[in-house]
Design a protein around this motif. Structure first.
Motif, PDB file in Angstrom:
ATOM      1  N   ASP A   1       0.721  -1.612   0.126  1.00  0.00           N
ATOM      2  CA  ASP A   1       0.058   0.180   0.075  1.00  0.00           C
ATOM      3  C   ASP A   1       0.538   1.113   0.389  1.00  0.00           C
ATOM      4  OD1 ASP A   1      -2.260  -1.519   0.051  1.00  0.00           O
ATOM      5  OD2 ASP A   1      -2.451  -1.279   2.405  1.00  0.00           O
ATOM      6  N   VAL A   2       2.066   0.872   0.431  1.00  0.00           N
ATOM      7  CA  VAL A   2       2.609   2.660   0.549  1.00  0.00           C
ATOM      8  C   VAL A   2       4.193   1.875  -0.546  1.00  0.00           C
ATOM      9  CG1 VAL A   2       2.350   2.925   2.340  1.00  0.00           C
ATOM     10  CG2 VAL A   2       3.793   1.384   2.191  1.00  0.00           C
ATOM     11  N   ARG A   3       4.084   1.291  -1.381  1.00  0.00           N
ATOM     12  CA  ARG A   3       4.745   1.643  -2.019  1.00  0.00           C
ATOM     13  C   ARG A   3       5.368   2.833  -3.472  1.00  0.00           C
ATOM     14  NH1 ARG A   3       4.117  -4.462  -4.943  1.00  0.00           N
ATOM     15  NH2 ARG A   3       4.736  -5.911  -3.188  1.00  0.00           N
ATOM     16  N   GLY A   4       6.538   3.020  -3.670  1.00  0.00           N
ATOM     17  CA  GLY A   4       6.900   4.144  -3.600  1.00  0.00           C
ATOM     18  C   GLY A   4       6.816   5.267  -2.814  1.00  0.00           C
ATOM     19  N   VAL A   5       6.690   5.786  -1.806  1.00  0.00           N
ATOM     20  CA  VAL A   5       6.385   6.610  -0.880  1.00  0.00           C
ATOM     21  C   VAL A   5       8.205   6.933  -0.693  1.00  0.00           C
ATOM     22  CG1 VAL A   5       6.655   7.310   2.035  1.00  0.00           C
ATOM     23  CG2 VAL A   5       4.374   6.116   0.270  1.00  0.00           C
ATOM     24  N   ASP A   6       8.125   8.349  -0.304  1.00  0.00           N
ATOM     25  CA  ASP A   6       9.818   8.469   0.182  1.00  0.00           C
ATOM     26  C   ASP A   6       9.664   8.721   1.774  1.00  0.00           C
ATOM     27  OD1 ASP A   6      12.209   9.359   0.731  1.00  0.00           O
ATOM     28  OD2 ASP A   6      12.172  10.912  -0.395  1.00  0.00           O
ATOM     29  N   CYS A   7      10.395   7.170   2.659  1.00  0.00           N
ATOM     30  CA  CYS A   7      10.099   7.854   3.717  1.00  0.00           C
ATOM     31  C   CYS A   7      11.985   7.452   3.908  1.00  0.00           C
ATOM     32  CB  CYS A   7       9.330   6.527   4.565  1.00  0.00           C
ATOM     33  SG  CYS A   7       9.891   6.708   6.316  1.00  0.00           S
ATOM     34  N   ARG A   8      11.709   8.841   5.297  1.00  0.00           N
ATOM     35  CA  ARG A   8      13.072   8.718   5.461  1.00  0.00           C
ATOM     36  C   ARG A   8      12.940   9.337   7.337  1.00  0.00           C
ATOM     37  NH1 ARG A   8      16.295  11.962   1.093  1.00  0.00           N
ATOM     38  NH2 ARG A   8      15.514  11.231  -1.026  1.00  0.00           N
ATOM     39  N   GLY A   9      14.215   9.496   7.884  1.00  0.00           N
ATOM     40  CA  GLY A   9      14.594   9.528   9.363  1.00  0.00           C
ATOM     41  C   GLY A   9      15.215   8.475  10.004  1.00  0.00           C
ATOM     42  N   ARG A  10      15.620   8.804  11.517  1.00  0.00           N
ATOM     43  CA  ARG A  10      16.540   7.635  11.992  1.00  0.00           C
ATOM     44  C   ARG A  10      15.720   7.194  13.230  1.00  0.00           C
ATOM     45  NH1 ARG A  10      21.225   7.032  10.078  1.00  0.00           N
ATOM     46  NH2 ARG A  10      21.939   6.532  11.820  1.00  0.00           N
ATOM     47  N   ILE A  11      15.660   5.841  12.821  1.00  0.00           N
ATOM     48  CA  ILE A  11      14.966   5.055  14.211  1.00  0.00           C
ATOM     49  C   ILE A  11      15.862   4.470  15.151  1.00  0.00           C
ATOM     50  CG2 ILE A  11      13.309   3.852  14.311  1.00  0.00           C
ATOM     51  CD1 ILE A  11      12.377   3.997  11.929  1.00  0.00           C
TER      52      ILE A  11
ATOM     53  N   ARG B   1      10.621  12.728   8.001  1.00  0.00           N
ATOM     54  CA  ARG B   1      10.076  12.724   6.339  1.00  0.00           C
ATOM     55  C   ARG B   1       9.382  12.447   5.811  1.00  0.00           C
ATOM     56  NH1 ARG B   1      10.746  13.906   0.715  1.00  0.00           N
ATOM     57  NH2 ARG B   1      10.281  16.412  -0.140  1.00  0.00           N
ATOM     58  N   TRP B   2       8.186  12.113   4.824  1.00  0.00           N
ATOM     59  CA  TRP B   2       6.739  11.020   4.522  1.00  0.00           C
ATOM     60  C   TRP B   2       6.347  11.646   3.478  1.00  0.00           C
ATOM     61  CZ3 TRP B   2       5.436   6.021   5.100  1.00  0.00           C
ATOM     62  CH2 TRP B   2       4.399   5.540   5.087  1.00  0.00           C
ATOM     63  N   GLU B   3       6.814  11.226   1.947  1.00  0.00           N
ATOM     64  CA  GLU B   3       6.179  12.062   1.117  1.00  0.00           C
ATOM     65  C   GLU B   3       5.786  10.555   0.627  1.00  0.00           C
ATOM     66  OE1 GLU B   3       7.351  14.989  -2.666  1.00  0.00           O
ATOM     67  OE2 GLU B   3       9.303  13.854  -1.444  1.00  0.00           O
ATOM     68  N   ASP B   4       4.681  10.983  -0.044  1.00  0.00           N
ATOM     69  CA  ASP B   4       2.976   9.860  -0.750  1.00  0.00           C
ATOM     70  C   ASP B   4       3.325  10.759  -2.291  1.00  0.00           C
ATOM     71  OD1 ASP B   4       1.659   8.613  -2.148  1.00  0.00           O
ATOM     72  OD2 ASP B   4       1.004   7.792   0.419  1.00  0.00           O
ATOM     73  N   PRO B   5       4.119  10.421  -2.800  1.00  0.00           N
ATOM     74  CA  PRO B   5       3.189  11.357  -4.323  1.00  0.00           C
ATOM     75  C   PRO B   5       1.999  11.344  -4.814  1.00  0.00           C
ATOM     76  CG  PRO B   5       5.582  10.293  -4.532  1.00  0.00           C
ATOM     77  CD  PRO B   5       4.820   9.850  -3.529  1.00  0.00           C
ATOM     78  N   ALA B   6       1.231   9.382  -4.825  1.00  0.00           N
ATOM     79  CA  ALA B   6       0.060   8.751  -5.140  1.00  0.00           C
ATOM     80  C   ALA B   6      -0.750   9.154  -4.354  1.00  0.00           C
ATOM     81  CB  ALA B   6       0.086   7.900  -4.906  1.00  0.00           C
TER      82      ALA B   6
ATOM     83  N   GLU C   1       7.107  16.552   6.863  1.00  0.00           N
ATOM     84  CA  GLU C   1       8.622  17.128   6.880  1.00  0.00           C
ATOM     85  C   GLU C   1       8.633  17.421   8.304  1.00  0.00           C
ATOM     86  OE1 GLU C   1      10.598  19.135   3.078  1.00  0.00           O
ATOM     87  OE2 GLU C   1       8.641  20.143   4.009  1.00  0.00           O
ATOM     88  N   GLY C   2       9.735  16.979   9.119  1.00  0.00           N
ATOM     89  CA  GLY C   2      10.110  17.187  10.120  1.00  0.00           C
ATOM     90  C   GLY C   2       9.176  16.236  11.753  1.00  0.00           C
ATOM     91  N   ILE C   3       8.632  15.339  10.644  1.00  0.00           N
ATOM     92  CA  ILE C   3       8.415  14.770  11.799  1.00  0.00           C
ATOM     93  C   ILE C   3       9.262  13.949  13.590  1.00  0.00           C
ATOM     94  CG2 ILE C   3       6.988  12.441  12.245  1.00  0.00           C
ATOM     95  CD1 ILE C   3       6.863  12.246   8.960  1.00  0.00           C
ATOM     96  N   ALA C   4       8.958  13.632  14.386  1.00  0.00           N
ATOM     97  CA  ALA C   4       9.371  13.217  15.115  1.00  0.00           C
ATOM     98  C   ALA C   4       8.011  12.873  16.431  1.00  0.00           C
ATOM     99  CB  ALA C   4      10.354  14.884  15.731  1.00  0.00           C
ATOM    100  N   GLY C   5       8.783  11.652  16.573  1.00  0.00           N
ATOM    101  CA  GLY C   5       7.635  11.100  17.781  1.00  0.00           C
ATOM    102  C   GLY C   5       9.021   9.890  18.656  1.00  0.00           C
ATOM    103  N   ARG C   6       7.638   9.197  19.675  1.00  0.00           N
ATOM    104  CA  ARG C   6       8.100   8.214  20.433  1.00  0.00           C
ATOM    105  C   ARG C   6       7.024   7.163  20.789  1.00  0.00           C
ATOM    106  NH1 ARG C   6      12.109   7.845  24.576  1.00  0.00           N
ATOM    107  NH2 ARG C   6      12.447  10.331  24.370  1.00  0.00           N
ATOM    108  N   LEU C   7       7.433   5.805  20.440  1.00  0.00           N
ATOM    109  CA  LEU C   7       5.899   4.837  20.945  1.00  0.00           C
ATOM    110  C   LEU C   7       7.309   3.501  21.568  1.00  0.00           C
ATOM    111  CD1 LEU C   7       3.100   4.499  19.712  1.00  0.00           C
ATOM    112  CD2 LEU C   7       4.620   2.168  17.720  1.00  0.00           C
ATOM    113  N   ALA C   8       6.189   3.614  22.517  1.00  0.00           N
ATOM    114  CA  ALA C   8       6.600   2.688  24.064  1.00  0.00           C
ATOM    115  C   ALA C   8       5.744   1.567  23.809  1.00  0.00           C
ATOM    116  CB  ALA C   8       6.543   3.581  25.174  1.00  0.00           C
TER     117      ALA C   8
END
Length: 412
Positions: free
Chosen positions: A132-142, A167-172, A178-185
């Motif tokens: 479902d997310v093929r072609g998405v440009d996803c960046r960031g450090r986890i 960063r999440w870019e979905d052309p479709a 941009e500038g995404i940050a977060g914490r998931l526990a």
């Protein structure tokens, strides 16, 4: 391999084959063993791992991904406790962890240090596992850390992930964040469950032709369900808020009521029938939104001028809009009307209301714009009560973009 290990090469090879087979198939076999119970034939009773001491190393890679070099070390104590140490390294990837297991493979596991560069690894993983997310440009450090248990073949535990510089870019879908940050526990990996208040923020982005600013979201996971407790984003010069939104794979569509506060009329002109050419003022109100396979659809909504404020509006040039049906003697008494309807002078309004109903109300109206006010110059004497009723599809009036990911919902 250390000299002490090389001396038993043949025995070690067979022990490592046992370990490799356990890693590849142990979980499914363990499940079958537990189902048949104690009365099962001996061949189906729980395996007991032979004492293992040694080291196994190798490398692997996914298509179009960097190679990862991995290493597993196992030591068995006199009490038959297996201490496992695992490491893996590649471009944009680092893992350190291990486990302490008994002869049946139960015990505790831990991850002490995991780092992933999404720019290197999201694409190859999405190509195999996330169509479902093929072609998405996803960046960031986890970065990740965690620990847990394996009891009767069931893996569980907690895992904490931190995302930076995302960063999440979905052309479709014409979506950029941009500038995404977060914490998931995650407090239970087996149940895929978190507590509430998992936080994600971003600095800005764009959906179709609509830009948005900084935002913040608090959510929780429970199995396949994602519950958004609160979400806020800077939009149209004001703020959009939504709460108590639930999404899951089982739901084909997601609905929410968005609350808008202090949005600038000027930035909403593209949403309105072509009545105004310029505007100063702020609106508050609600807007129904629905997300599905066709994108985001705007539903029923109502916006009105902030209480205690006025707006300064300039009408789009429409000669006769206000005066065409008035007798000549009335038009002579209100000289400002013609200047208002041609956009020559601005209108000061103490009432601005916008109502949207894409499916049509009882009178067939899909939009209503109501304005009450008069010219900035009171000497022009032109009190105005203007109501514009729109009937028919709003998409014919408003062109969001070329992707059709944002439009008006409701029956046409």
């Amino acid at each position: 391999m250390p000299a002490a290990t090389r001396s038993g090469t043949g025995l070690l090879r067979w022990r490592l084959i046992w370990l490799h087979a356990l890693v590849a198939a142990g979980t499914s076999i363990g499940c079958a063993q537990r189902e048949v119970g104690e009365s099962a034939p001996a061949l189906l009773r729980p395996w007991v791992l032979p004492p293992i001491d040694g080291e196994l190393a190798g490398s692997f890679s996914l298509p179009d991904s960097p190679a990862i070099e991995w290493r597993i070390q196992v030591q068995t104590s006199a009490s038959q406790e297996r201490r496992v140490s695992i490491s893996a390294d590649g471009r944009g990837f680092r893992l350190r962890g291990g486990a302490v297991l008994d002869a049946h493979g139960d015990g505790r596991w831990f991850l002490t240090d995991v780092e992933v560069d999404a720019a290197e690894w999201f694409g190859p993983i999405a190509a195999r596992e996330l169509p479902d997310v093929r072609g998405v440009d996803c960046r960031g450090r986890i970065a990740m850390q965690g620990e847990g248990t394996r009891i009767n073949g069931v893996w569980d535990g907690r895992l904490e992930s931190v995302l930076r510089d995302g960063r999440w870019e979905d052309p479709a879908r014409k979506l950029l964040i941009e500038g995404i940050a977060g914490r998931l526990a995650i407090e239970s990996l087996h149940a895929r469950r978190t507590r509430g208040g998992q936080e994600f923020t971003w600095t800005g982005g764009r959906f179709d032709l609509v830009p948005f600013g900084a935002g913040r979201m608090e959510l929780a996971l429970d199995g396949d369900e994602v519950r958004v407790d609160t979400a806020r984003v800077s939009l149209f010069g004001g703020e959009l808020q939504a709460s108590s939104v639930v999404w899951s794979k089982a739901k084909a569509r997601l609905s929410a009521v968005a609350h808008l506060q202090g949005v600038e009329i000027q930035q909403l002109l593209f949403l309105l029938p072509p009545v105004l050419s310029a505007a100063k003022g702020r609106l508050d109100g609600n807007l129904a939104l629905e997300q599905g396979s066709a994108g985001v659809q705007i539903g029923i909504g109502r916006l009105q001028l902030r209480q205690g404020e006025v707006a300064e509006l300039r009408l789009a040039p429409s000669p006769g809009l206000l005066s065409a049906r008035l007798p000549a003697q009335v038009r002579a008494h209100y000289p400002g009307l013609e200047q208002l309807e041609t956009g020559g002078v601005p209108l000061v309004a103490d009432v601005v209301e916008v109502m949207l109903n894409p499916a049509g109300d009882a009178e067939g109206r899909t939009a209503v714009v109501r304005i009450e006010g008069g010219p900035v110059d009171p000497s022009l004497k032109a009190p105005v009560v203007l109501q514009v009723n729109v009937r028919g599809p709003l998409d014919s009036l408003v062109k969001f973009g070329t992707s059709k990911q944002l439009g008006f919902g409701g029956a046409r």
